[in-house]
Design a protein around this motif. Sequence first.
Motif, PDB file in Angstrom:
ATOM      1  N   GLN A  88     -56.200 -37.445  64.468  1.00 11.79           N
ATOM      2  CA  GLN A  88     -55.562 -36.187  64.083  1.00 11.79           C
ATOM      3  C   GLN A  88     -54.673 -35.666  65.206  1.00 11.79           C
ATOM      4  O   GLN A  88     -53.578 -35.162  64.965  1.00 11.79           O
ATOM      5  CB  GLN A  88     -56.626 -35.143  63.720  1.00 11.79           C
ATOM      6  CG  GLN A  88     -56.038 -34.003  62.917  1.00 11.79           C
ATOM      7  CD  GLN A  88     -56.912 -32.772  62.927  1.00 11.79           C
ATOM      8  OE1 GLN A  88     -57.568 -32.483  63.910  1.00 11.79           O
ATOM      9  NE2 GLN A  88     -56.903 -32.050  61.840  1.00 11.79           N
TER      10      GLN A  88
ATOM     11  N   LYS B 204     -51.480 -37.460  65.098  1.00 14.85           N
ATOM     12  CA  LYS B 204     -50.638 -36.964  63.995  1.00 14.85           C
ATOM     13  C   LYS B 204     -49.842 -35.745  64.460  1.00 14.85           C
ATOM     14  O   LYS B 204     -48.659 -35.608  64.171  1.00 14.85           O
ATOM     15  CB  LYS B 204     -51.497 -36.547  62.800  1.00 14.85           C
ATOM     16  CG  LYS B 204     -51.919 -37.689  61.908  1.00 14.85           C
ATOM     17  CD  LYS B 204     -52.961 -37.169  60.932  1.00 14.85           C
ATOM     18  CE  LYS B 204     -53.579 -38.276  60.136  1.00 14.85           C
ATOM     19  NZ  LYS B 204     -52.915 -38.483  58.861  1.00 14.85           N
ATOM     20  N   LYS B 205     -50.501 -34.859  65.169  1.00 19.30           N
ATOM     21  CA  LYS B 205     -49.823 -33.659  65.673  1.00 19.30           C
ATOM     22  C   LYS B 205     -48.769 -34.057  66.696  1.00 19.30           C
ATOM     23  O   LYS B 205     -47.643 -33.550  66.677  1.00 19.30           O
ATOM     24  CB  LYS B 205     -50.850 -32.701  66.286  1.00 19.30           C
ATOM     25  CG  LYS B 205     -50.224 -31.440  66.855  1.00 19.30           C
ATOM     26  CD  LYS B 205     -51.247 -30.537  67.503  1.00 19.30           C
ATOM     27  CE  LYS B 205     -50.612 -29.263  68.047  1.00 19.30           C
ATOM     28  NZ  LYS B 205     -49.532 -29.484  68.973  1.00 19.30           N
TER      29      LYS B 205
ATOM     30  N   ALA C  53     -45.818 -35.458  64.888  1.00 20.94           N
ATOM     31  CA  ALA C  53     -45.076 -34.402  64.173  1.00 20.94           C
ATOM     32  C   ALA C  53     -44.270 -33.559  65.154  1.00 20.94           C
ATOM     33  O   ALA C  53     -43.100 -33.253  64.918  1.00 20.94           O
ATOM     34  CB  ALA C  53     -46.055 -33.534  63.381  1.00 20.94           C
TER      35      ALA C  53
ATOM     36  N   ARG D 256     -40.146 -33.359  65.291  1.00 22.81           N
ATOM     37  CA  ARG D 256     -39.434 -32.085  65.147  1.00 22.81           C
ATOM     38  C   ARG D 256     -38.456 -31.901  66.301  1.00 22.81           C
ATOM     39  O   ARG D 256     -37.309 -31.510  66.108  1.00 22.81           O
ATOM     40  CB  ARG D 256     -40.433 -30.922  65.118  1.00 22.81           C
ATOM     41  CG  ARG D 256     -40.941 -30.593  63.726  1.00 22.81           C
ATOM     42  CD  ARG D 256     -41.720 -29.290  63.740  1.00 22.81           C
ATOM     43  NE  ARG D 256     -42.986 -29.430  64.429  1.00 22.81           N
ATOM     44  CZ  ARG D 256     -44.116 -29.771  63.836  1.00 22.81           C
ATOM     45  NH1 ARG D 256     -44.138 -29.986  62.544  1.00 22.81           N
ATOM     46  NH2 ARG D 256     -45.235 -29.880  64.513  1.00 22.81           N
TER      47      ARG D 256
ATOM     48  N   GLU E  11     -54.776 -34.969  56.889  1.00 25.40           N
ATOM     49  CA  GLU E  11     -54.591 -34.117  58.072  1.00 25.40           C
ATOM     50  C   GLU E  11     -55.859 -33.343  58.440  1.00 25.40           C
ATOM     51  O   GLU E  11     -55.908 -32.709  59.482  1.00 25.40           O
ATOM     52  CB  GLU E  11     -53.464 -33.091  57.831  1.00 25.40           C
ATOM     53  CG  GLU E  11     -52.074 -33.639  57.991  1.00 25.40           C
ATOM     54  CD  GLU E  11     -51.559 -34.241  56.716  1.00 25.40           C
ATOM     55  OE1 GLU E  11     -52.233 -34.080  55.679  1.00 25.40           O
ATOM     56  OE2 GLU E  11     -50.515 -34.904  56.750  1.00 25.40           O
TER      57      GLU E  11
ATOM     58  N   SER F 243     -56.212 -27.134  63.576  1.00 24.42           N
ATOM     59  CA  SER F 243     -55.653 -28.445  63.915  1.00 24.42           C
ATOM     60  C   SER F 243     -54.700 -28.931  62.826  1.00 24.42           C
ATOM     61  O   SER F 243     -53.762 -29.675  63.099  1.00 24.42           O
ATOM     62  CB  SER F 243     -56.777 -29.454  64.142  1.00 24.42           C
ATOM     63  OG  SER F 243     -57.641 -29.475  63.039  1.00 24.42           O
ATOM     64  N   VAL F 244     -54.925 -28.506  61.583  1.00 26.00           N
ATOM     65  CA  VAL F 244     -54.000 -28.880  60.495  1.00 26.00           C
ATOM     66  C   VAL F 244     -52.682 -28.123  60.676  1.00 26.00           C
ATOM     67  O   VAL F 244     -51.594 -28.702  60.589  1.00 26.00           O
ATOM     68  CB  VAL F 244     -54.613 -28.555  59.115  1.00 26.00           C
ATOM     69  CG1 VAL F 244     -53.650 -28.947  58.003  1.00 26.00           C
ATOM     70  CG2 VAL F 244     -55.941 -29.268  58.940  1.00 26.00           C
TER      71      VAL F 244
ATOM     72  N   GLY G  14     -51.498 -27.082  63.347  1.00 24.39           N
ATOM     73  CA  GLY G  14     -50.832 -27.640  64.525  1.00 24.39           C
ATOM     74  C   GLY G  14     -49.892 -28.764  64.157  1.00 24.39           C
ATOM     75  O   GLY G  14     -48.801 -28.896  64.711  1.00 24.39           O
ATOM     76  N   ILE G  15     -50.281 -29.573  63.184  1.00 25.55           N
ATOM     77  CA  ILE G  15     -49.430 -30.687  62.752  1.00 25.55           C
ATOM     78  C   ILE G  15     -48.130 -30.153  62.163  1.00 25.55           C
ATOM     79  O   ILE G  15     -47.071 -30.767  62.289  1.00 25.55           O
ATOM     80  CB  ILE G  15     -50.188 -31.571  61.737  1.00 25.55           C
ATOM     81  CG1 ILE G  15     -51.359 -32.253  62.447  1.00 25.55           C
ATOM     82  CG2 ILE G  15     -49.268 -32.605  61.089  1.00 25.55           C
ATOM     83  CD1 ILE G  15     -52.302 -32.984  61.532  1.00 25.55           C
ATOM     84  N   TYR G  16     -48.202 -28.990  61.535  1.00 26.74           N
ATOM     85  CA  TYR G  16     -47.009 -28.421  60.909  1.00 26.74           C
ATOM     86  C   TYR G  16     -46.291 -27.421  61.828  1.00 26.74           C
ATOM     87  O   TYR G  16     -45.458 -26.646  61.373  1.00 26.74           O
ATOM     88  CB  TYR G  16     -47.391 -27.760  59.577  1.00 26.74           C
ATOM     89  CG  TYR G  16     -47.846 -28.792  58.576  1.00 26.74           C
ATOM     90  CD1 TYR G  16     -46.909 -29.550  57.876  1.00 26.74           C
ATOM     91  CD2 TYR G  16     -49.189 -29.061  58.382  1.00 26.74           C
ATOM     92  CE1 TYR G  16     -47.317 -30.535  56.991  1.00 26.74           C
ATOM     93  CE2 TYR G  16     -49.602 -30.043  57.493  1.00 26.74           C
ATOM     94  CZ  TYR G  16     -48.661 -30.774  56.809  1.00 26.74           C
ATOM     95  OH  TYR G  16     -49.056 -31.748  55.939  1.00 26.74           O
ATOM     96  N   GLY G  17     -46.630 -27.447  63.110  1.00 27.84           N
ATOM     97  CA  GLY G  17     -45.906 -26.628  64.080  1.00 27.84           C
ATOM     98  C   GLY G  17     -46.410 -25.203  64.186  1.00 27.84           C
ATOM     99  O   GLY G  17     -45.743 -24.366  64.772  1.00 27.84           O
TER     100      GLY G  17
END
Lengths: 201, 651
Positions: free
Chosen positions: A140, A143-144, A147, A151, B227, B299-300, B302-305
Amino acid sequence: MKKWYKSLLIGSFVFVAACVTINVYFPAAEVDSAAEKIVKDILQEEPVNGENDQSSLFNGNSVRRMAHRMNPLNWLIASAHAQQADITLSSPAINELTTKLKNRFNDALKTHLDNNVVGFTNDGLVEIVDAGQLGLKDRQTVKKLVADENRDRVALYREMAIANNHPEWEEQITNAFVKQWIQQAKAGWSYQNAAGQWVKK
Amino acid sequence: MQVLCWQWAVWYVVIMPSLAAATPANQGLAWQLSGLSVQSHQTGVSVGINSLSWQDLHVINTIEYNCPGVLLVYPRHHCGQVQLSFNYGGQDYQANLSSTFDFARNDWQLMLSTQDEQLSLSLTSDQPIGKLQFSQLKLDNIFSQLLPATKVPDLGATALDGVILLDLDKLQLSAPEAIVFNGVSYEYSDDVIVAELAGEMVFELDIRQQHLSYEIALNAGEMLLNEVYVDFSAYPVTVKGTVAWQGDGWYLVSTEIVNQQSLVLNAAFSINEAWQWRAPHVVVSVTDSHHFNQQILSSVLGIYGFGNSGMSGQFTLTLATEKQSFDHWTVEFNDYYFLNERRKIATEALYGLIDWRLHQTSKDSTLRWQNLLLAGLPIAESGIKFNVSKDQLHFIGSQHLPVFNGAIELQELKLGALFSDSIEMSLNASILPISLKLITEKMGWPVMAGSISGNIPGMVKQGSVIRFLGALDLQVFEGEMLIDNLSLERLFGVAPVIAADVKFNGFDLSLLTETFGFGLITGKLSGVIDDLRITNWKTDRLDAEVYTVKTKGIKQTISQRAIDNISSLGGIKGAISKTFLRFFDDFRYQKIKLSCKLHNSVCQIGGLKNQSNQFVIVEGGGIPKINIVGYVRSINWEEFVSRLLNANYDN
């Protein structure tokens, strides 16, 4: 009759002199060079002695410029916008983004590139290649990481285009970076070839 | 060797009726046996059965029963060390058996155990219940031995301890006391994995009714579901539910996942034997979003900024099915708080319901809040009413959003193609006068007088860029400022950008210079700032020109301090204060002009009468006549801004 000829001659000169050539081209070599410098900085490559590289004297743009200067027509035709391919490498946004990319590379990305967990894609981004060796929590985290990296990369390519007053160059700039990421990848790192397959350098 | 053929009849008569009695009456004689032979000799007793089948479904072949030692076979037989072997499904098995048969009393007891004693099965004639007991039973061994031809999932080093009861009368399996399990691991893909799960479970399976009820407590191990990562030792959950036969090959699965502190998740769906599923309905109630965020959501995000977001309060997400899976969503907020400092987003005491349907018109949605911060813009207590159906969103009626002492009035907002890269937007909004004093105070800028107001007749979104149509009109410093071509890029993303072209007219220079403490200048100032681009709240690019405009009735004077400060902007230090002119407080001027073309962190500075390396900033008037001429055409932007804003710097 003489008057007619004189008028024609003067008219022709006026007509030719009034012609304006607008040269707009995407400075591929310069952008490549800019991308090379930025990628080198991010990947912390040692400086390369490239200033006296003879090959650069004979690259496509140099030859093109020389031919342009030697063309007699160009002595008559004004070059209103013979664009100087001076690629901007720095702006607050570019500086911030490259600093973030560099820090991320040193903090975490390099390890994952070394271990082939992450690789360079053929569209200028990074992707998880094989997370099998990682624990679930680390997967995980990667993954961050991916990402965040993507970006910043997308933003960097756009900011490079904007800093050079050509937002429409974003795609070409991205392609220049694709080339550089792969060229400067260390031996053993994974990257995606043009066909989309993952290969090791 | 003695062959006791007469015993064949006894076994058939005594045992088989007992077994048959344990099967449903309507099944007839469920057990069938053939090729029975019984041998008793000096080294032991051997029983052989060619074939034993149950309802022709399960056939056990070549059953060998060997008991060492001289033992009585009839009327009572007991052996504690039977070596049993048989063939099932083409696979040979061996097991230990302890058996007792009392043929006279029609009574028997069997205890079958695997050779490693991980699993044992006890059957008695007095009740039709088999007791399956296991101790550190390795599930992979069982699957590979019992179902060698079946492709079963690799469950890692799953080990079980507990008891299962098999009621042959009712055809029910149950674990009334907790079965303890650990080491459950399963990897579907790199993104869907459970590892080392441990906990307890109870269940009841009715084979006839095809109904299963279960309750599982997970208190160790991890799960990654795309995620979403869950560490069950930090976030223990209880999973309980039922699987019931629906008919036509479908089962209805209902389950509830509960974390005592923060989550109740209810899910229902139908599934068939091919693992196809339909009509899913999920309700996720987050009862303590602070805890849920810390353990799961952060933490989820975080993946999307949106990492490092804080939240508290409650929300409920419902995912329902109308025409296709999850085509109806609702989110309900209940006293919900959210804060992301980096993205400058916050909400306090948010209440309301958002309803969205993919295929039909949704119910109207409402949201109300006590405070809302959007990209740094603070909106006081208010709310919005809107409808979001399919890929369209529109506000219902006019929305009044108070901002400081003014407001933003949204007369109309329509969004289309919500799920595409190019969201269609139709906007009609106006900004009712908002005090610049309050805005600049909030932003930590030098406090400015005046107000901001204007109309926004529309906006378009292309990729990550939102462009406003129309212009914003600011009433500031007793003049007017027009912000045109305003666009926002990656507003909530990395390195957010605000771009615009700005024009201003008739600024009162005395107000402006007083505000920035620059040194008093009187007169009227106009100018343009083209291609302004602010990245990450810092000016990135601009092409600006500001100049004074002679206005009837307005004096044009410049103070000694202002001259020194302006001189410094052009690279000259202490122009006045070090000369005899320092005895004059102020001077008259004809015109002031300053330009800056910022690119690559360098400002190309200019003014009046620009030449290659010099330019005039202030053209004096009267006596003494002071002209300020600059000789430094390139200046570092940061330094320029610092000098412009910091009036107290010491030359």
